[in-house]
Design a protein around this motif. Structure first.
Motif, PDB file in Angstrom:
ATOM      1  N   TYR A   1       0.836  -1.210   0.000  1.00 44.70           N
ATOM      2  CA  TYR A   1       0.000   0.000   0.000  1.00 44.70           C
ATOM      3  C   TYR A   1       0.864   1.251   0.000  1.00 44.70           C
ATOM      4  CZ  TYR A   1      -4.623  -2.032   0.615  1.00 44.70           C
ATOM      5  OH  TYR A   1      -5.793  -2.687   0.412  1.00 44.70           O
ATOM      6  N   PHE A   2       1.931   1.205   0.820  1.00 46.26           N
ATOM      7  CA  PHE A   2       2.828   2.356   0.903  1.00 46.26           C
ATOM      8  C   PHE A   2       3.444   2.644  -0.458  1.00 46.26           C
ATOM      9  CE2 PHE A   2       6.868   4.446   1.831  1.00 46.26           C
ATOM     10  CZ  PHE A   2       6.418   5.478   2.639  1.00 46.26           C
ATOM     11  N   ALA A   3       3.844   1.569  -1.144  1.00 53.99           N
ATOM     12  CA  ALA A   3       4.462   1.738  -2.467  1.00 53.99           C
ATOM     13  C   ALA A   3       3.469   2.322  -3.470  1.00 53.99           C
ATOM     14  CB  ALA A   3       4.988   0.400  -2.972  1.00 53.99           C
ATOM     15  N   LEU A   4       2.178   2.050  -3.284  1.00 49.13           N
ATOM     16  CA  LEU A   4       1.181   2.619  -4.180  1.00 49.13           C
ATOM     17  C   LEU A   4       0.892   4.083  -3.840  1.00 49.13           C
ATOM     18  CD1 LEU A   4      -1.533  -0.201  -4.336  1.00 49.13           C
ATOM     19  CD2 LEU A   4       0.005   0.463  -6.167  1.00 49.13           C
ATOM     20  N   CYS A   5       0.803   4.364  -2.539  1.00 48.52           N
ATOM     21  CA  CYS A   5       0.301   5.669  -2.094  1.00 48.52           C
ATOM     22  C   CYS A   5       1.388   6.732  -1.990  1.00 48.52           C
ATOM     23  CB  CYS A   5      -0.370   5.539  -0.729  1.00 48.52           C
ATOM     24  SG  CYS A   5      -1.844   4.543  -0.779  1.00 48.52           S
ATOM     25  N   TRP A   6       2.574   6.333  -1.553  1.00 54.28           N
ATOM     26  CA  TRP A   6       3.598   7.323  -1.260  1.00 54.28           C
ATOM     27  C   TRP A   6       3.983   8.143  -2.489  1.00 54.28           C
ATOM     28  CZ3 TRP A   6       9.075   8.093  -1.833  1.00 54.28           C
ATOM     29  CH2 TRP A   6       9.576   9.059  -0.962  1.00 54.28           C
ATOM     30  N   PRO A   7       4.174   7.498  -3.667  1.00 54.99           N
ATOM     31  CA  PRO A   7       4.485   8.320  -4.845  1.00 54.99           C
ATOM     32  C   PRO A   7       3.381   9.346  -5.142  1.00 54.99           C
ATOM     33  CG  PRO A   7       4.865   6.018  -5.321  1.00 54.99           C
ATOM     34  CD  PRO A   7       4.185   6.073  -3.999  1.00 54.99           C
ATOM     35  N   LEU A   8       2.134   8.941  -4.949  1.00 52.30           N
ATOM     36  CA  LEU A   8       1.036   9.872  -5.179  1.00 52.30           C
ATOM     37  C   LEU A   8       1.096  11.041  -4.198  1.00 52.30           C
ATOM     38  CD1 LEU A   8      -1.894   7.362  -5.799  1.00 52.30           C
ATOM     39  CD2 LEU A   8      -0.927   8.928  -7.471  1.00 52.30           C
ATOM     40  N   SER A   9       1.350  10.722  -2.914  1.00 48.89           N
ATOM     41  CA  SER A   9       1.458  11.785  -1.910  1.00 48.89           C
ATOM     42  C   SER A   9       2.563  12.764  -2.272  1.00 48.89           C
ATOM     43  CB  SER A   9       1.776  11.205  -0.533  1.00 48.89           C
ATOM     44  OG  SER A   9       0.768  10.341  -0.116  1.00 48.89           O
ATOM     45  N   LYS A  10       3.732  12.194  -2.612  1.00 47.66           N
ATOM     46  CA  LYS A  10       4.889  13.039  -2.944  1.00 47.66           C
ATOM     47  C   LYS A  10       4.571  13.912  -4.142  1.00 47.66           C
ATOM     48  CE  LYS A  10       7.902  12.868  -0.067  1.00 47.66           C
ATOM     49  NZ  LYS A  10       7.983  14.048   0.701  1.00 47.66           N
ATOM     50  N   CYS A  11       3.937  13.270  -5.145  1.00 49.73           N
ATOM     51  CA  CYS A  11       3.569  13.963  -6.373  1.00 49.73           C
ATOM     52  C   CYS A  11       2.681  15.168  -6.043  1.00 49.73           C
ATOM     53  CB  CYS A  11       2.815  12.973  -7.242  1.00 49.73           C
ATOM     54  SG  CYS A  11       2.696  13.444  -8.915  1.00 49.73           S
ATOM     55  N   SER A  12       1.698  14.916  -5.178  1.00 50.80           N
ATOM     56  CA  SER A  12       0.784  15.982  -4.788  1.00 50.80           C
ATOM     57  C   SER A  12       1.531  17.123  -4.103  1.00 50.80           C
ATOM     58  CB  SER A  12      -0.277  15.394  -3.858  1.00 50.80           C
ATOM     59  OG  SER A  12      -0.966  16.404  -3.198  1.00 50.80           O
TER      60      SER A  12
END
Lengths: 219, 223
Positions: A194-205
């Motif tokens: 889950y972290f691998a899916l979500c963290w890039p999105l968070s960083k991107c945001s």
């Protein structure tokens, strides 16, 4: 008793991750479409539509997603249809994410300065033209970072669909745990995926937000 | 649609809802107070605290914010016992909520602290306040005042998210609905009523937090 290697666990979890990703995409796109409809109801001029859109958002933001999933699962069944878990899951997640996206986008539209509305009105533009040429292009730019940020909430929200029996990453985690008796490893790995899916999105945001702020300051 | 709604079971089963509601209230009360305290501590570390403490706190915040609450709960309740840490369902639920809200409120409070003008720190120092006193009186209180609405929303989100703790058999409001539907086979009605209770609870909680904000920050300029 069969022995399970770490690779067996990871492989099964990754296979289930496909469903998490697919469900997230469906919810995001479907939710975005419904949210667009809600947004225009909310910022339009018809009082009835404003009212409906406002209370739709209040209702979905004020109740747990899990309850919405249960109600979709058992509620759709009341119509005499046999509801598969994926249908109830997609249905509830679309309605839920629509409420949040509509509220985020409304904030973006309203943050476009009032002077812009007045300026475009003084140029003789009608409501649709104001929206099309002045407000929406500016609002879209502001909307990107929080929308990407919300997609993280959607990915995490899909975990709840495991409770109504949709087999995605979380449910796979439970199934694999029951087979291997290694909850620490399995749930740890699930969390990491889950972290691998979500963290890039968070960083991107975050990065988009910073870029946008810089762009704003240079005006 | 031939389905006939039946709420007659309510006469017999309403105490189950009350019991579940009380547990949910207890969970969010403890979760909110301890979680925000943890958030304040983490926000202090991340913005003003010792440098060596920052990476672990950042890792904690990022890890929690980017994983589902359900998995955090399962990890704590099912995963930790293999390290010898055993907890009851309620303790695990409480711990998960505290850890979750701690990470989210850390980010919110940190934004408030970072919006504090530099001059305020210097002003505090020039009044011979210790760094702790400056943080407590000059930085923290106005920061909390600034971000109170965001914090309010987050507490409500965590309260609604707490419905998941029924999955480890903590007997909250959702657990009550599950229990009733398994006894009466009136699934839709049971979940409908518990959803309504959650909605009322969310509205009430918002009012309580807004009032609390007015009590803690009486200086706030009314807009």
């Amino acid at each position: 008793m069969t022995e399970f290697s770490l690779w067996d666990i990871v492989r099964n979890l990754l296979l289930a991750t496909r469903w998490t990703v697919l469900l997230s995409l469906v919810s995001f796109i479907g939710g975005g479409l419904v949210a667009t409809l809600l947004l225009f109801m909310r910022i339009g001029r018809r009082r009835v539509f404003q009212f409906i859109a406002k209370y739709y958002v209040e209702l979905f933001q004020g109740t747990p997603l899990l309850m919405q999933l249960f109600l979709a699962f058992f509620g759709l069944g009341l119509f005499g249809v046999d509801v598969p878990a994926w249908l109830a899951a997609g249905f509830a997640l679309i309605l839920w994410s629509a409420a949040f996206l509509a509220e985020i986008w409304r904030g973006c539209v309203q943050s476009v300065a009032k002077g812009q509305w007045e300026a475009s009105a003084s140029l003789g533009m009608g409501y649709v033209q104001q929206m099309r040429y002045v407000v929406i292009p500016q609002a879209l730019k502001i909307a990107v970072p929080p929308t990407v940020g919300f997609s993280v909430q959607i990915v995490k929200g899909t975990a709840l669909t495991s409770i109504i029996g949709f087999v995605e990453l979380s449910k796979a985690g439970t199934i694999v745990t029951n087979a291997t008796f290694q909850p620490f490893t399995v749930y740890g790995l699930v969390a990491l995926i889950y972290f691998a899916l979500c963290w890039p999105l968070s960083k991107c945001s975050q990065i988009l937000e910073r870029k946008l702020n810089v762009a704003h300051r240079s005006h | 649609m031939k389905y006939v709604f039946d709420y007659s079971w309510l006469a017999q089963y309403w105490p189950v809802f009350v019991k579940g509601l009380l547990i949910t209230i207890q969970l969010i009360a403890i979760g909110a107070v301890v979680g925000i305290a943890l958030g304040i501590a983490c926000a202090w570390v991340r913005s003003l605290g010792p440098k060596w403490l920052r990476p672990p706190v950042t890792a904690y915040v990022e890890l929690i914010r980017n994983t589902p609450f359900l998995i955090q709960l399962f990890f704590i309740f099912f995963g930790l016992p293999s390290l010898g840490v055993q907890m009851s369902e309620l303790q695990a639920a409480n711990l998960a909520m505290i850890i979750n809200l701690g990470a989210y409120s850390c980010e919110i409070i940190r934004a408030g602290i970072q919006a504090t003008p530099r001059g305020q720190f210097e002003a505090g120092a020039s009044l011979a306040m210790s760094p702790f006193e400056t943080f407590r009186h000059v930085v923290l209180v106005p920061s909390l005042e600034r971000i109170w609405p965001a914090l309010t929303s987050q507490v409500i989100i965590v309260m609604l998210g707490s419905s998941v703790v029924s999955q480890i058999a903590a007997e909250d409001l959702t657990f009550a609905a599950n229990f009733i539907q398994s006894r009466t086979f009136r699934a839709f009605e049971a979940y409908f009523i518990s959803t309504a209770i959650y909605l009322v609870l969310a509205i009430a909680l918002r009012q309580i937090l807004v009032l609390t904000g007015k009590l803690i920050f009486p200086r706030r300029v009314r807009q």
